[in-house]
Design a protein around this motif. Structure first.
Motif, PDB file in Angstrom:
ATOM      1  N   ALA A 473       0.844  -1.233  -0.051  1.00  0.00           N
ATOM      2  CA  ALA A 473      -0.062  -0.027  -0.064  1.00  0.00           C
ATOM      3  C   ALA A 473       0.808   1.283  -0.135  1.00  0.00           C
ATOM      4  O   ALA A 473       1.982   1.072   0.443  1.00  0.00           O
ATOM      5  CB  ALA A 473      -0.922   0.093   1.283  1.00  0.00           C
ATOM      6  N   LEU A 474       0.242   2.362  -0.556  1.00  0.00           N
ATOM      7  CA  LEU A 474       0.840   3.650  -0.364  1.00  0.00           C
ATOM      8  C   LEU A 474       0.708   4.179   0.756  1.00  0.00           C
ATOM      9  O   LEU A 474      -0.378   4.061   1.413  1.00  0.00           O
ATOM     10  CB  LEU A 474       0.353   4.559  -1.616  1.00  0.00           C
ATOM     11  CG  LEU A 474       0.871   4.368  -3.027  1.00  0.00           C
ATOM     12  CD1 LEU A 474       0.120   5.145  -4.071  1.00  0.00           C
ATOM     13  CD2 LEU A 474       2.255   4.534  -3.094  1.00  0.00           C
ATOM     14  N   SER A 475       1.864   4.599   1.425  1.00  0.00           N
ATOM     15  CA  SER A 475       1.511   5.233   2.803  1.00  0.00           C
ATOM     16  C   SER A 475       0.791   6.770   2.755  1.00  0.00           C
ATOM     17  O   SER A 475       0.464   7.436   1.640  1.00  0.00           O
ATOM     18  CB  SER A 475       2.917   5.840   3.249  1.00  0.00           C
ATOM     19  OG  SER A 475       3.512   6.844   2.539  1.00  0.00           O
ATOM     20  N   ALA A 476       0.147   7.279   3.954  1.00  0.00           N
ATOM     21  CA  ALA A 476      -0.491   8.472   4.012  1.00  0.00           C
ATOM     22  C   ALA A 476       0.311   9.500   3.311  1.00  0.00           C
ATOM     23  O   ALA A 476      -0.092  10.541   2.692  1.00  0.00           O
ATOM     24  CB  ALA A 476      -0.915   8.644   5.301  1.00  0.00           C
ATOM     25  N   ALA A 477       1.547   9.800   3.638  1.00  0.00           N
ATOM     26  CA  ALA A 477       2.477  10.797   3.144  1.00  0.00           C
ATOM     27  C   ALA A 477       2.504  10.594   1.519  1.00  0.00           C
ATOM     28  O   ALA A 477       2.508  11.551   0.540  1.00  0.00           O
ATOM     29  CB  ALA A 477       3.933  10.736   3.771  1.00  0.00           C
ATOM     30  N   GLN A 478       2.854   9.344   1.269  1.00  0.00           N
ATOM     31  CA  GLN A 478       2.748   9.256  -0.357  1.00  0.00           C
ATOM     32  C   GLN A 478       1.655   9.689  -1.195  1.00  0.00           C
ATOM     33  O   GLN A 478       1.481  10.411  -2.073  1.00  0.00           O
ATOM     34  CB  GLN A 478       3.120   7.641  -0.950  1.00  0.00           C
ATOM     35  CG  GLN A 478       4.779   7.338  -0.283  1.00  0.00           C
ATOM     36  CD  GLN A 478       4.944   5.827  -0.231  1.00  0.00           C
ATOM     37  OE1 GLN A 478       4.003   5.091  -0.265  1.00  0.00           O
ATOM     38  NE2 GLN A 478       6.341   5.495  -0.174  1.00  0.00           N
ATOM     39  N   LEU A 479       0.331   9.437  -0.582  1.00  0.00           N
ATOM     40  CA  LEU A 479      -0.844   9.927  -1.180  1.00  0.00           C
ATOM     41  C   LEU A 479      -1.000  11.089  -1.210  1.00  0.00           C
ATOM     42  O   LEU A 479      -1.446  11.902  -2.089  1.00  0.00           O
ATOM     43  CB  LEU A 479      -2.099   9.072  -0.276  1.00  0.00           C
ATOM     44  CG  LEU A 479      -2.265   7.457  -0.480  1.00  0.00           C
ATOM     45  CD1 LEU A 479      -3.268   7.033   0.049  1.00  0.00           C
ATOM     46  CD2 LEU A 479      -2.615   7.337  -1.963  1.00  0.00           C
ATOM     47  N   ALA A 480      -0.589  11.741  -0.063  1.00  0.00           N
ATOM     48  CA  ALA A 480      -0.709  13.216   0.068  1.00  0.00           C
ATOM     49  C   ALA A 480       0.302  14.030  -1.249  1.00  0.00           C
ATOM     50  O   ALA A 480      -0.175  15.009  -1.897  1.00  0.00           O
ATOM     51  CB  ALA A 480      -0.165  13.939   1.450  1.00  0.00           C
ATOM     52  N   VAL A 481       1.351  13.260  -1.596  1.00  0.00           N
ATOM     53  CA  VAL A 481       2.151  13.623  -2.510  1.00  0.00           C
ATOM     54  C   VAL A 481       1.268  13.627  -3.986  1.00  0.00           C
ATOM     55  O   VAL A 481       1.404  14.386  -4.647  1.00  0.00           O
ATOM     56  CB  VAL A 481       3.548  12.769  -2.682  1.00  0.00           C
ATOM     57  CG1 VAL A 481       4.201  13.419  -3.911  1.00  0.00           C
ATOM     58  CG2 VAL A 481       4.413  13.224  -1.660  1.00  0.00           C
ATOM     59  N   VAL A 482       0.850  12.425  -4.296  1.00  0.00           N
ATOM     60  CA  VAL A 482      -0.015  12.151  -5.110  1.00  0.00           C
ATOM     61  C   VAL A 482      -1.095  12.960  -5.457  1.00  0.00           C
ATOM     62  O   VAL A 482      -1.534  13.689  -6.467  1.00  0.00           O
ATOM     63  CB  VAL A 482      -0.393  10.662  -5.213  1.00  0.00           C
ATOM     64  CG1 VAL A 482      -1.431  10.365  -6.866  1.00  0.00           C
ATOM     65  CG2 VAL A 482       0.669  10.036  -5.400  1.00  0.00           C
ATOM     66  N   ALA A 483      -1.893  13.280  -4.237  1.00  0.00           N
ATOM     67  CA  ALA A 483      -2.946  14.442  -4.206  1.00  0.00           C
ATOM     68  C   ALA A 483      -2.509  15.696  -4.745  1.00  0.00           C
ATOM     69  O   ALA A 483      -3.284  16.576  -5.425  1.00  0.00           O
ATOM     70  CB  ALA A 483      -3.658  14.457  -2.669  1.00  0.00           C
ATOM     71  N   ALA A 484      -1.240  16.237  -4.337  1.00  0.00           N
ATOM     72  CA  ALA A 484      -0.697  17.377  -4.710  1.00  0.00           C
ATOM     73  C   ALA A 484      -0.606  17.483  -6.028  1.00  0.00           C
ATOM     74  O   ALA A 484      -0.707  18.483  -6.654  1.00  0.00           O
ATOM     75  CB  ALA A 484       0.733  17.745  -3.893  1.00  0.00           C
ATOM     76  N   ARG A 485       0.225  16.408  -6.883  1.00  0.00           N
ATOM     77  CA  ARG A 485       0.164  16.437  -8.065  1.00  0.00           C
ATOM     78  C   ARG A 485      -1.017  16.656  -8.874  1.00  0.00           C
ATOM     79  O   ARG A 485      -1.246  17.304 -10.015  1.00  0.00           O
ATOM     80  CB  ARG A 485       0.848  15.189  -8.648  1.00  0.00           C
ATOM     81  CG  ARG A 485       2.429  15.106  -7.863  1.00  0.00           C
ATOM     82  CD  ARG A 485       3.326  15.820  -8.198  1.00  0.00           C
ATOM     83  NE  ARG A 485       4.650  15.502  -7.995  1.00  0.00           N
ATOM     84  CZ  ARG A 485       5.605  16.439  -7.809  1.00  0.00           C
ATOM     85  NH1 ARG A 485       5.430  17.728  -8.016  1.00  0.00           N
ATOM     86  NH2 ARG A 485       6.811  15.757  -7.232  1.00  0.00           N
ATOM     87  N   LEU A 486      -2.346  15.661  -8.424  1.00  0.00           N
ATOM     88  CA  LEU A 486      -3.507  15.897  -9.038  1.00  0.00           C
ATOM     89  C   LEU A 486      -4.041  17.319  -8.976  1.00  0.00           C
ATOM     90  O   LEU A 486      -4.733  17.866  -9.680  1.00  0.00           O
ATOM     91  CB  LEU A 486      -4.271  15.003  -8.536  1.00  0.00           C
ATOM     92  CG  LEU A 486      -4.060  13.505  -9.062  1.00  0.00           C
ATOM     93  CD1 LEU A 486      -4.897  12.545  -8.139  1.00  0.00           C
ATOM     94  CD2 LEU A 486      -4.443  13.252 -10.370  1.00  0.00           C
ATOM     95  N   ALA A 487      -3.843  17.948  -7.910  1.00  0.00           N
ATOM     96  CA  ALA A 487      -4.468  19.052  -7.594  1.00  0.00           C
ATOM     97  C   ALA A 487      -3.680  20.250  -8.580  1.00  0.00           C
ATOM     98  O   ALA A 487      -4.413  21.221  -8.835  1.00  0.00           O
ATOM     99  CB  ALA A 487      -4.012  19.752  -6.094  1.00  0.00           C
ATOM    100  N   GLU A 488      -2.399  19.985  -8.878  1.00  0.00           N
ATOM    101  CA  GLU A 488      -1.805  20.885  -9.739  1.00  0.00           C
ATOM    102  C   GLU A 488      -2.432  21.024 -11.098  1.00  0.00           C
ATOM    103  O   GLU A 488      -2.291  21.909 -11.866  1.00  0.00           O
ATOM    104  CB  GLU A 488      -0.327  20.325  -9.911  1.00  0.00           C
ATOM    105  CG  GLU A 488       0.623  20.567  -8.735  1.00  0.00           C
ATOM    106  CD  GLU A 488       1.961  20.055  -8.744  1.00  0.00           C
ATOM    107  OE1 GLU A 488       2.267  19.508  -9.979  1.00  0.00           O
ATOM    108  OE2 GLU A 488       2.558  20.353  -7.895  1.00  0.00           O
ATOM    109  N   VAL A 489      -2.913  19.754 -11.580  1.00  0.00           N
ATOM    110  CA  VAL A 489      -3.416  19.739 -12.800  1.00  0.00           C
ATOM    111  C   VAL A 489      -4.820  20.431 -12.845  1.00  0.00           C
ATOM    112  O   VAL A 489      -4.800  21.366 -13.903  1.00  0.00           O
ATOM    113  CB  VAL A 489      -4.070  18.207 -13.243  1.00  0.00           C
ATOM    114  CG1 VAL A 489      -4.897  18.241 -14.570  1.00  0.00           C
ATOM    115  CG2 VAL A 489      -2.836  17.448 -13.007  1.00  0.00           C
TER     116      VAL A 489
END
Length: 666
Positions: A473-489
Motif C-alpha cells: 500500500a501507498l503510505s498516507a504521506a505518499q498519497l498526499a504527494v499524489v494528491a498534490a500532483r493531481l491538484a496541480e492539474v
C-alpha cells in the motif's frame, strides 16, 4: 545464405508476434505486408511493415479470423507466402487449404499434419501408434455431455476437460467432483465453440504434481527431423503459461543433468512429428510427474511457433551459433534443407521469459483495457524484449482493447546459468515502466522470487493454489504527494479561466474550504489533504500524469510497483453514495443489488430470466472477454431483472442484472 527466399511475405497476425516476424522477414530482404483490423490502425506492426492491408472491423471473427479476407489481402499484396504467427489461423487447416488453392505458400506444416494434430483425439491415437505415451482418458468425438458424464467414472476424479480443437489452455477445466461435471462441460463447450468453432470435448486423467515440459522440433521437406531441446512451462495460471524457461530445471537437477530424459523426450517428440509427416516448426508438449520424472505423457502438438520460442533461441546452438526460428521457418517453407542434424545441436546458458499481460492481479487477474500512456522497456546485458508497443514514441502508443489476448510484451533474460538469468529477469521487470493500463509486472517479480520458483520446484498448479495477491500500500504521506500532483492539474486548468466561479481550488461562495481530495486506489477510497511541498515529501515516488487524456488519474511507481490513483469526481462520489444507500436498504451482509460485469466483453450465456427468484451467489450470466469467460453472480437473494441477452456487448462495469432484495428477516 543471403539469397532472397520470397519477394513478399504477408504476416497474418498482430501484436508482438507480428512485429517479431516482420523484423526477421525484412532482415532477409523480403518485403513484409501486415494486416490489421479497425482496432489496430495505429498498431506498431502496421507501421513497421512495408505495406498494410485492412481486414475488417475490430472483432477477430470479422478480421483476423476471416479466411477469405486474409487470403484476399495476400493476393492483393502480391505475397508468395503467408506467415501465420501463433493463435488466430496459425493451426487452421482450412486456412492452409485456401492458401494452397490460391497458389500461396503457407509458412507452416502440411495440411495433413494440421488435420491430424488439430484434433486432440485423433492426435493421441496417431502418436500412440508411434511409441509416444499418452494420458489415459475418454476420447470419443461422438459422445454427448450426458454420455461423458456417464463414463467419467472410468477416468476417475479429479479429471480434466479438454477441447479437441485448439490449444493454449482455452476451454480446459479441472473437475474434482462428479456433481460439478455437467456445468463444467457446458462452459467448456461454449468456450471451445467460440474460440475454435468446434465444441468436441475429451476427458483425461488429471496428473497430480504435474510439470509441463515441451520439446521444440523442426523438420524440412527432405526427411530431416530434429529436436532443439526442451522448455519448462510449468508456471501457469488457468492453463495459460506465465513464465517459461530453457533448459528445464527438472532435467537440470538430475544427476546426469537431464541428458537421458532429454534424449527420451526428444526422441518421443521426433516420433510424434514423423507420425504425421511434419514439416516446419512445431512443439510437442508433455506432462511429466514431479513425483516420477521418468514417466511422461504426450499432451498435444502445437503446429506453429510457440509464444515462448525466444527462450530456446537464446540457449540453443547449432554448431555453436544461435538460431533465428522464424528464419528457419521461412527457409524450410521455401524448400531449403535445414542444413544440420541432431548431432550439431547443443545448449549454452539459461533463459527465462515472463509474459507481460494487461491485467489486474489484485482483482482476480481481470484484463485491463485503456490507452497506454508510458512504455519504457528494460535494457541491459542479457535482456531481450518482444513487444507490441513502440519503444521510443511515448505519445503514439496504441490502446489495449477487449477484442484480443491481453498479452502485450515478453521480457526475456538469459545468463550463463539459471541464477544469473533469474537475477537479470528480476532487474528487467523492476525497471520496466508501463502506465495507462494495469499490468502484472510486480506480481511477476513476486512470483519469480518465491523460494520454490528460485529452487526450480515447479508444478502447473502452484499458481492457482497460491493465496490472493495484493501490492504493497501507498503510505498516507505518499498519497498526499499524489494528491498534490493531481491538484496541480486543476490549478493549471483553472489558470486559463477568469473568475472565482471557475476556480478549481478550495474556494467556495458559502462555507469553509475543504482541501481534502477523495482518491481511489485498488478499490479503496481515501480522503487526502495534498502535501504542501510534494518534491520534499516523497522524492522516491515516480508520479506520471496525463492531464490531456485522463486529468483525474495518476500512475505512481516505486520499487518496481505501479499504482493507479484516481481522484473521484463529484458525480462519482454521488454514485458511490447512492450505492451505499442501496446496500443499507438490503439485508445485513448483502452486497450491491446491481450485478455488473468487471470488464467489457460479450454476453455468452444468461442463466436466469426476469422475475426469477435467486439466492446470493446464483450464477446469473457469463461475459467473454480476451478469450476468457467471466461469471456474473448475485450478491444477495431476491427477485432478478435481467438487462442483457446472449450476444450483447457489455461495457466495463455495465449492469447485467438487478436484484430486488428480499425483505430483511429478524
Amino acid at each position: 545464405m543471403t539469397e532472397k527466399l520470397f519477394d513478399t511475405v504477408l504476416v497474418a497476425n498482430r501484436g508482438e508476434i507480428a512485429v517479431r516476424v516482420i523484423q526477421t522477414v525484412q532482415r532477409l530482404g523480403i518485403r513484409a505486408v501486415a494486416v490489421y483490423s479497425d482496432a489496430d490502425v495505429q498498431a506498431r506492426h502496421v507501421r513497421l511493415a512495408d505495406e498494410a492491408v485492412r481486414l475488417g472491423p475490430a472483432p477477430a471473427r470479422e478480421s483476423y479470423l476471416d479466411i477469405d479476407a486474409v487470403v484476399d489481402a495476400a493476393r492483393r499484396a502480391g505475397a508468395q507466402a503467408v506467415h501465420p504467427g501463433y493463435g488466430f489461423l496459425s493451426e487452421n487447416a482450412d486456412f492452409a487449404r485456401a492458401l494452397e488453392a490460391a497458389g500461396i505458400v503457407f509458412i507452416g506444416p502440411p495440411v495433413a499434419s494440421l488435420d491430424a494434430m488439430a484434433d486432440k483425439i485423433r492426435a493421441k491415437e496417431t502418436v500412440s501408434a508411434h511409441q509416444v505415451p499418452v494420458v489415459p482418458g475418454i476420447a470419443d468425438p461422438n459422445l454427448s455431455d450426458e454420455q461423458l458424464v456417464a463414463q467419467a467414472d472410468e477416468v476417475g476424479f479429479p479429471l480434466l476437460i479438454k477441447p479437441s480443437a485448439g490449444g493454449g489452455g482455452k476451454g480446459m477445466v479441472a473437475v474434482h467432483a462428479a456433481a460439478d461435471l455437467p456445468a463444467a462441460l457446458a462452459s467448456a463447450r461454449r468456450t471451445a465453440a467460440s474460440a475454435f468453432g468446434d465444441d468436441t470435448l475429451l476427458l483425461e486423467r488429471l496428473i497430480t504434481s504435474p510439470r509441463h515440459i515441451e520439446v521444440q522440433v523442426f523438420a524440412d521437406a527432405h526427411g530431416t527431423v530434429v529436436h532443439l531441446a526442451e522448455r519448462e512451462c510449468s508456471l501457469q495460471r488457468r492453463h495459460q503459461k506465465v513464465i517459461e524457461e530453457a533448459p528445464a530445471p527438472l532435467l537440470s537437477a538430475m544427476d546426469d543433468g537431464g541428458g537421458a530424459l532429454r534424449a527420451r523426450l526428444g526422441q518421443a517428440a521426433v516420433n510424434a512429428a514423423r507420425s504425421v509427416g511434419y514439416v516446419g516448426a512445431g512443439t510437442v508438449e508433455f506432462l511429466v510427474s514431479d513425483d516420477r520424472p521418468d514417466e511422461f505423457f504426450f499432451m498435444e502438438m502445437n503446429t506453429r511457433l510457440q509464444v515462448e520460442h525466444p527462450v530456446s533461441e537464446e540457449v540453443v546452438r547449432v554448431r555453436g551459433r544461435r538460431q533465428d526460428f522464424v528464419e528457419l521457418q521461412v527457409r524450410v517453407a521455401a524448400g531449403q534443407e535445414l542444413g544440420f542434424t541432431q548431432d550439431d545441436v547443443g545448449l549454452e546458458g539459461h533463459a527465462l521469459e515472463a509474459r507481460v499481460y494487461a491485467e489486474d492481479p489484485a482483482n482476480g487477474f481481470l484484463p485491463s483495457t485503456g490507452q497506454v500512456l508510458t512504455w519504457e522497456p528494460p535494457r541491459g546485458e542479457g535482456v531481450r524484449v518482444d513487444a507490441m508497443l513502440f519503444p521510443d514514441t511515448p505519445d503514439e502508443q496504441p490502446a489495449i482493447t477487449g477484442f484480443y489476448d491481453p498479452m502485450i510484451a515478453k521480457i526475456i533474460a538469459c545468463g550463463v546459468d539459471r541464477t544469473e538469468a533469474m537475477q537479470r529477469l528480476d532487474g528487467a521487470l523492476a525497471t520496466t515502466v508501463l502506465t495507462g493500463v494495469t499490468a502484472n509486472l510486480a506480481w511477476l517479480r513476486d512470483l519469480a522470487a518465491l523460494p520454490a520458483v528460485r529452487q526450480g520446484a515447479l508444478t502447473t498448479t502452484m499458481i492457482d493454489e497460491m493465496d490472493a495477491w495484493s501490492p504493497p500500500a501507498l503510505s498516507a504521506a505518499q498519497l498526499a504527494v499524489v494528491a498534490a500532483r493531481l491538484a496541480e492539474v486543476d490549478r493549471s486548468a483553472s489558470s486559463e479561466r477568469v473568475g472565482a466561479w471557475h476556480a478549481a481550488d478550495a474556494w467556495r461562495a458559502v462555507g469553509a474550504p475543504s482541501p481534502a481530495l477523495t482518491l481511489e486506489v485498488g478499490g479503496e477510497t481515501h480522503s487526502v489533504v495534498p502535501a504542501d511541498d510534494p518534491d520534499v515529501a516523497a522524492s522516491d515516488l515516480d508520479v506520471r500524469l496525463d492531464a490531456r487524456r485522463d486529468p483525474r488519474t495518476a500512475w505512481v511507481r516505486r520499487d518496481g510497483v505501479t499504482w493507479r490513483v484516481h481522484r473521484l469526481s463529484r458525480s462519482e462520489l454521488l454514485s458511490a453514495a447512492r450505492a451505499a444507500a442501496a446496500a443499507r436498504r438490503a439485508p445485513d451482509g448483502a452486497g450491491s443489488p446491481e450485478a455488473r460485469t468487471p470488464m467489457p466483453g460479450t454476453v455468452v450465456a444468461v442463466h436466469v430470466a426476469t422475475g426469477d427468484r435467486v439466492e446470493a451467489g446464483t450464477h446469473l450470466a457469463d461475459v467473454e472477454a480476451m478469450k476468457m469467460e467471466h461469471p456474473v453472480t448475485a450478491a444477495m437473494a431476491g427477485t432478478v431483472t435481467v438487462h442483457v441477452a446472449v450476444g450483447d456487448s457489455a461495457s466495463a462495469d455495465a449492469v447485467i442484472a438487478t436484484i430486488d432484495p428480499d425483505p430483511a428477516s429478524d
